[in-house]
Design a protein around this motif. Structure first.
Motif, PDB file in Angstrom:
ATOM      1  N   ALA A   1       0.846  -1.191   0.000  1.00  0.00           N
ATOM      2  CA  ALA A   1       0.000   0.000   0.000  1.00  0.00           C
ATOM      3  C   ALA A   1       0.882   1.242   0.000  1.00  0.00           C
ATOM      4  O   ALA A   1       1.968   1.251   0.587  1.00  0.00           O
ATOM      5  N   THR A   2       0.416   2.270  -0.652  1.00  0.00           N
ATOM      6  CA  THR A   2       1.180   3.514  -0.707  1.00  0.00           C
ATOM      7  C   THR A   2       1.266   4.142   0.685  1.00  0.00           C
ATOM      8  O   THR A   2       0.251   4.347   1.341  1.00  0.00           O
ATOM      9  N   HIS A   3       2.482   4.399   1.128  1.00  0.00           N
ATOM     10  CA  HIS A   3       2.720   5.082   2.403  1.00  0.00           C
ATOM     11  C   HIS A   3       2.107   4.335   3.594  1.00  0.00           C
ATOM     12  O   HIS A   3       1.543   4.936   4.507  1.00  0.00           O
ATOM     13  N   HIS A   4       2.207   3.018   3.562  1.00  0.00           N
ATOM     14  CA  HIS A   4       1.739   2.196   4.690  1.00  0.00           C
ATOM     15  C   HIS A   4       2.692   1.012   4.817  1.00  0.00           C
ATOM     16  O   HIS A   4       2.661   0.091   4.014  1.00  0.00           O
ATOM     17  N   ASP A   5       3.552   1.044   5.821  1.00  0.00           N
ATOM     18  CA  ASP A   5       4.580   0.011   5.975  1.00  0.00           C
ATOM     19  C   ASP A   5       4.009  -1.248   6.619  1.00  0.00           C
ATOM     20  O   ASP A   5       2.951  -1.231   7.253  1.00  0.00           O
ATOM     21  N   ILE A   6       4.746  -2.343   6.467  1.00  0.00           N
ATOM     22  CA  ILE A   6       4.314  -3.627   7.013  1.00  0.00           C
ATOM     23  C   ILE A   6       5.054  -3.932   8.319  1.00  0.00           C
ATOM     24  O   ILE A   6       6.140  -3.398   8.582  1.00  0.00           O
ATOM     25  N   LEU A   7       4.448  -4.765   9.129  1.00  0.00           N
ATOM     26  CA  LEU A   7       5.091  -5.333  10.306  1.00  0.00           C
ATOM     27  C   LEU A   7       4.921  -6.847  10.223  1.00  0.00           C
ATOM     28  O   LEU A   7       3.805  -7.328   9.975  1.00  0.00           O
ATOM     29  N   LEU A   8       6.006  -7.577  10.413  1.00  0.00           N
ATOM     30  CA  LEU A   8       5.985  -9.027  10.246  1.00  0.00           C
ATOM     31  C   LEU A   8       6.340  -9.736  11.544  1.00  0.00           C
ATOM     32  O   LEU A   8       7.033  -9.183  12.402  1.00  0.00           O
ATOM     33  N   PRO A   9       5.890 -10.985  11.699  1.00  0.00           N
ATOM     34  CA  PRO A   9       6.250 -11.756  12.882  1.00  0.00           C
ATOM     35  C   PRO A   9       7.763 -11.832  13.067  1.00  0.00           C
ATOM     36  O   PRO A   9       8.501 -12.061  12.098  1.00  0.00           O
ATOM     37  N   TYR A  10       8.202 -11.630  14.298  1.00  0.00           N
ATOM     38  CA  TYR A  10       9.627 -11.681  14.629  1.00  0.00           C
ATOM     39  C   TYR A  10       9.848 -12.823  15.610  1.00  0.00           C
ATOM     40  O   TYR A  10       9.140 -12.926  16.613  1.00  0.00           O
TER      41      TYR A  10
ATOM     42  N   VAL B   1      10.677 -18.897  20.001  1.00  0.00           N
ATOM     43  CA  VAL B   1       9.556 -18.159  20.588  1.00  0.00           C
ATOM     44  C   VAL B   1       9.220 -16.961  19.714  1.00  0.00           C
ATOM     45  O   VAL B   1      10.090 -16.363  19.085  1.00  0.00           O
ATOM     46  N   VAL B   2       7.941 -16.612  19.673  1.00  0.00           N
ATOM     47  CA  VAL B   2       7.494 -15.403  18.980  1.00  0.00           C
ATOM     48  C   VAL B   2       7.822 -14.201  19.856  1.00  0.00           C
ATOM     49  O   VAL B   2       7.451 -14.158  21.028  1.00  0.00           O
ATOM     50  N   ASP B   3       8.536 -13.237  19.291  1.00  0.00           N
ATOM     51  CA  ASP B   3       8.983 -12.085  20.078  1.00  0.00           C
ATOM     52  C   ASP B   3       8.395 -10.788  19.549  1.00  0.00           C
ATOM     53  O   ASP B   3       9.049  -9.748  19.531  1.00  0.00           O
ATOM     54  N   GLY B   4       7.155 -10.847  19.085  1.00  0.00           N
ATOM     55  CA  GLY B   4       6.472  -9.626  18.647  1.00  0.00           C
ATOM     56  C   GLY B   4       6.547  -9.390  17.153  1.00  0.00           C
ATOM     57  O   GLY B   4       6.544 -10.337  16.354  1.00  0.00           O
ATOM     58  N   LEU B   5       6.639  -8.117  16.784  1.00  0.00           N
ATOM     59  CA  LEU B   5       6.577  -7.712  15.383  1.00  0.00           C
ATOM     60  C   LEU B   5       7.834  -6.964  14.959  1.00  0.00           C
ATOM     61  O   LEU B   5       8.347  -6.121  15.699  1.00  0.00           O
ATOM     62  N   ALA B   6       8.325  -7.293  13.759  1.00  0.00           N
ATOM     63  CA  ALA B   6       9.467  -6.595  13.158  1.00  0.00           C
ATOM     64  C   ALA B   6       8.939  -5.420  12.350  1.00  0.00           C
ATOM     65  O   ALA B   6       8.063  -5.584  11.485  1.00  0.00           O
ATOM     66  N   MET B   7       9.470  -4.216  12.607  1.00  0.00           N
ATOM     67  CA  MET B   7       9.003  -3.013  11.920  1.00  0.00           C
ATOM     68  C   MET B   7       9.796  -2.787  10.637  1.00  0.00           C
ATOM     69  O   MET B   7      11.023  -2.873  10.641  1.00  0.00           O
ATOM     70  N   PHE B   8       9.081  -2.473   9.570  1.00  0.00           N
ATOM     71  CA  PHE B   8       9.696  -2.278   8.262  1.00  0.00           C
ATOM     72  C   PHE B   8       9.540  -0.842   7.787  1.00  0.00           C
ATOM     73  O   PHE B   8       8.553  -0.164   8.092  1.00  0.00           O
ATOM     74  N   ASN B   9      10.526  -0.410   7.008  1.00  0.00           N
ATOM     75  CA  ASN B   9      10.461   0.832   6.254  1.00  0.00           C
ATOM     76  C   ASN B   9      10.573   0.426   4.788  1.00  0.00           C
ATOM     77  O   ASN B   9      11.641   0.046   4.332  1.00  0.00           O
ATOM     78  N   GLY B  10       9.436   0.446   4.083  1.00  0.00           N
ATOM     79  CA  GLY B  10       9.429  -0.136   2.740  1.00  0.00           C
ATOM     80  C   GLY B  10       9.581  -1.638   2.867  1.00  0.00           C
ATOM     81  O   GLY B  10       8.880  -2.289   3.640  1.00  0.00           O
ATOM     82  N   ASP B  11      10.534  -2.210   2.125  1.00  0.00           N
ATOM     83  CA  ASP B  11      10.729  -3.655   2.218  1.00  0.00           C
ATOM     84  C   ASP B  11      11.928  -4.026   3.087  1.00  0.00           C
ATOM     85  O   ASP B  11      12.319  -5.191   3.133  1.00  0.00           O
ATOM     86  N   LYS B  12      12.479  -3.054   3.804  1.00  0.00           N
ATOM     87  CA  LYS B  12      13.648  -3.324   4.636  1.00  0.00           C
ATOM     88  C   LYS B  12      13.308  -3.314   6.128  1.00  0.00           C
ATOM     89  O   LYS B  12      12.597  -2.417   6.607  1.00  0.00           O
TER      90      LYS B  12
ATOM     91  N   THR C   1      13.834  -2.543   9.810  1.00  0.00           N
ATOM     92  CA  THR C   1      14.504  -1.402  10.437  1.00  0.00           C
ATOM     93  C   THR C   1      15.478  -1.819  11.534  1.00  0.00           C
ATOM     94  O   THR C   1      16.249  -0.994  12.020  1.00  0.00           O
ATOM     95  N   GLY C   2      15.409  -3.074  11.945  1.00  0.00           N
ATOM     96  CA  GLY C   2      16.220  -3.530  13.073  1.00  0.00           C
ATOM     97  C   GLY C   2      15.520  -3.330  14.402  1.00  0.00           C
ATOM     98  O   GLY C   2      16.026  -3.739  15.445  1.00  0.00           O
ATOM     99  N   GLN C   3      14.336  -2.691  14.386  1.00  0.00           N
ATOM    100  CA  GLN C   3      13.574  -2.419  15.597  1.00  0.00           C
ATOM    101  C   GLN C   3      12.317  -3.297  15.627  1.00  0.00           C
ATOM    102  O   GLN C   3      11.737  -3.612  14.587  1.00  0.00           O
ATOM    103  N   THR C   4      11.909  -3.669  16.834  1.00  0.00           N
ATOM    104  CA  THR C   4      10.746  -4.536  16.984  1.00  0.00           C
ATOM    105  C   THR C   4       9.796  -4.012  18.058  1.00  0.00           C
ATOM    106  O   THR C   4      10.181  -3.204  18.912  1.00  0.00           O
ATOM    107  N   LEU C   5       8.570  -4.480  17.984  1.00  0.00           N
ATOM    108  CA  LEU C   5       7.598  -4.280  19.050  1.00  0.00           C
ATOM    109  C   LEU C   5       7.491  -5.574  19.835  1.00  0.00           C
ATOM    110  O   LEU C   5       7.427  -6.660  19.243  1.00  0.00           O
ATOM    111  N   SER C   6       7.470  -5.481  21.144  1.00  0.00           N
ATOM    112  CA  SER C   6       7.329  -6.671  21.984  1.00  0.00           C
ATOM    113  C   SER C   6       5.940  -7.263  21.794  1.00  0.00           C
ATOM    114  O   SER C   6       5.037  -6.592  21.263  1.00  0.00           O
ATOM    115  N   PRO C   7       5.712  -8.508  22.229  1.00  0.00           N
ATOM    116  CA  PRO C   7       4.360  -9.076  22.123  1.00  0.00           C
ATOM    117  C   PRO C   7       3.299  -8.200  22.783  1.00  0.00           C
ATOM    118  O   PRO C   7       2.199  -8.046  22.249  1.00  0.00           O
ATOM    119  N   ARG C   8       3.615  -7.621  23.934  1.00  0.00           N
ATOM    120  CA  ARG C   8       2.667  -6.753  24.634  1.00  0.00           C
ATOM    121  C   ARG C   8       2.382  -5.497  23.808  1.00  0.00           C
ATOM    122  O   ARG C   8       1.227  -5.059  23.698  1.00  0.00           O
TER     123      ARG C   8
END
Length: 371
Positions: free
Chosen positions: A179-188, A198-209, A211-218
């Motif tokens: 989607a235009t100007h809407h990034d994805i978050l994938l299982p980490y 173990v599932v450790d939350g979501l991996a944050m993306f900028n485009g298709d890359k 970012t190295g940053q994640t959101l915790s499960p909470r």
């Protein structure tokens, strides 16, 4: 009568010559299915692929894991194909792992391309970003699990149903669905000290890359509520409402979200973006060791609203810091404030510096059986 029978026989035989065989048939006995794929960066610009292939003789009791290297996805698949006597087929692929280093440095789009070219290839395969070497997730034994791909598929689906993970697959994560100007978050995913995945939350993306940053499960539960994503089950949260109670368990309550409504309002003026999220939650108290949930309804409501508002704004700040527009703020601006949006360097500094806030309102609908 005999003449009619001869005519019918002649027509029947003639029709046989017009029939064609199934030129594109795939016999199961000549096919071996790939169930899971993992890719990592290798030396000299190559890709290291780990493949889980069904062991036709004893499946589903066990599967075969093999590791190869190649210059791209097709090259690694051909390398695996050279190791088996049957033709490989990915139509039953369940999970696709991408190592965080590869996802961060090269992006994921080039490696999803091969799965989107053939009509028989699956598009609902779960995509997972993993910490460390991808091969270890498929080669390390998983207690009481014979087929790694089955385990990961069920694990991811369970977390999606629980409202922790987003329901993303190969198609939704690809440039075809982007989607235009809407990034994805994938299982980490990561491995615990005992090597259990173990599932450790979501991996944050900028485009298709990545970012190295994640959101915790909470934090991922909060993100999905903010993003207006619905789950099969009621998402659960543990909220700290006090600091000084003893024992420590009395400082917390547990709740489940019965229903959620989200409103979003964004604006851009003089190249400064503002955004406001309003999140209304109907909740059920499922654990309250200290307080009578019905008697202290007003106190608990305010305490929960304060804590959830704090958490929600922290999630937004983490997304902005990672330059990952997972909530589609840019998409809202592009759709409803197009002229103003054109003036912005959205993924330069505009998104990071945008003033985006959230407020959470709570209504306790159920207090539990014990008061």
């Amino acid at each position: 009568k005999m003449k009619r029978k001869l005519q019918f026989l002649f027509i029947s035989i003639s029709c046989l010559f017009l029939l064609t065989g199934c030129w594109d048939q795939r016999l199961l006995k000549e096919t071996r299915f790939i169930l899971a794929i993992g890719i990592d960066k290798a030396k000299d610009g190559k890709v290291k692929g780990t493949y889980e292939v069904e062991n036709a003789q004893v499946y589903p009791q066990s599967a075969i894991i093999t590791e190869v290297e190649g210059i791209n996805g097709r090259d690694t698949t051909l390398a695996v194909n050279n190791k088996v006597s049957e033709k490989l087929d990915v139509s039953k692929l369940k999970v696709f792992f991408i190592g965080e280093k590869l996802a961060k440095e090269e992006g994921i789009y080039p490696y999803l391309d091969i799965l989107l070219r053939e009509p028989n290839n699956p598009i609902n395969t779960f995509l997972i970003i993993n910490k460390g070497e991808t091969s270890s997730y498929l080669t390390n034994p998983i207690p009481d699990e014979a087929i790694p791909s089955d385990y990961y598929q069920k694990l991811i689906q369970k977390e999606v149903d629980s409202g922790i993970l987003t329901n993303m697959n190969v198609l939704k994560s690809s440039k075809l669905y982007a989607a235009t100007h809407h990034d994805i978050l994938l299982p980490y995913m990561k491995q615990s000290p005992d090597q259990t995945p173990v599932v450790d939350g979501l991996a944050m993306f900028n485009g298709d890359k990545f970012t190295g940053q994640t959101l915790s499960p909470r934090e991922s539960v909060i993100f999905n509520l903010l993003d207006n994503k619905k789950s099969e089950q009621q998402p659960s949260l543990i909220i700290k409402i006090r600091d000084h109670e003893h024992p420590n368990i009395k400082n917390y309550i547990s709740l489940s979200v019965l229903n959620s409504k989200r409103k979003i309002k964004v604006n851009s003026q003089n190249e400064h973006v503002t955004g406001k999220f309003s999140l209304d939650l109907d909740i059920s108290i499922i654990e309250s060791p200290k307080y009578n949930a019905q008697k202290y309804d007003e106190f608990l409501t305010k305490a929960i609203e304060k804590e959830l508002t704090k958490r929600t704004n922290k999630v937004i700040q983490k997304l902005q810091k990672a330059n990952s527009d997972g909530l589609g703020i840019g998409q809202q601006l592009h759709s409803f404030h197009y002229k103003e949006f054109q003036k912005l360097d959205w993924k330069g500094e505009a998104y990071k510096n945008a003033d985006i806030k959230a407020t959470v309102k709570v209504t306790i609908k159920e207090h539990g059986l014990i008061n």
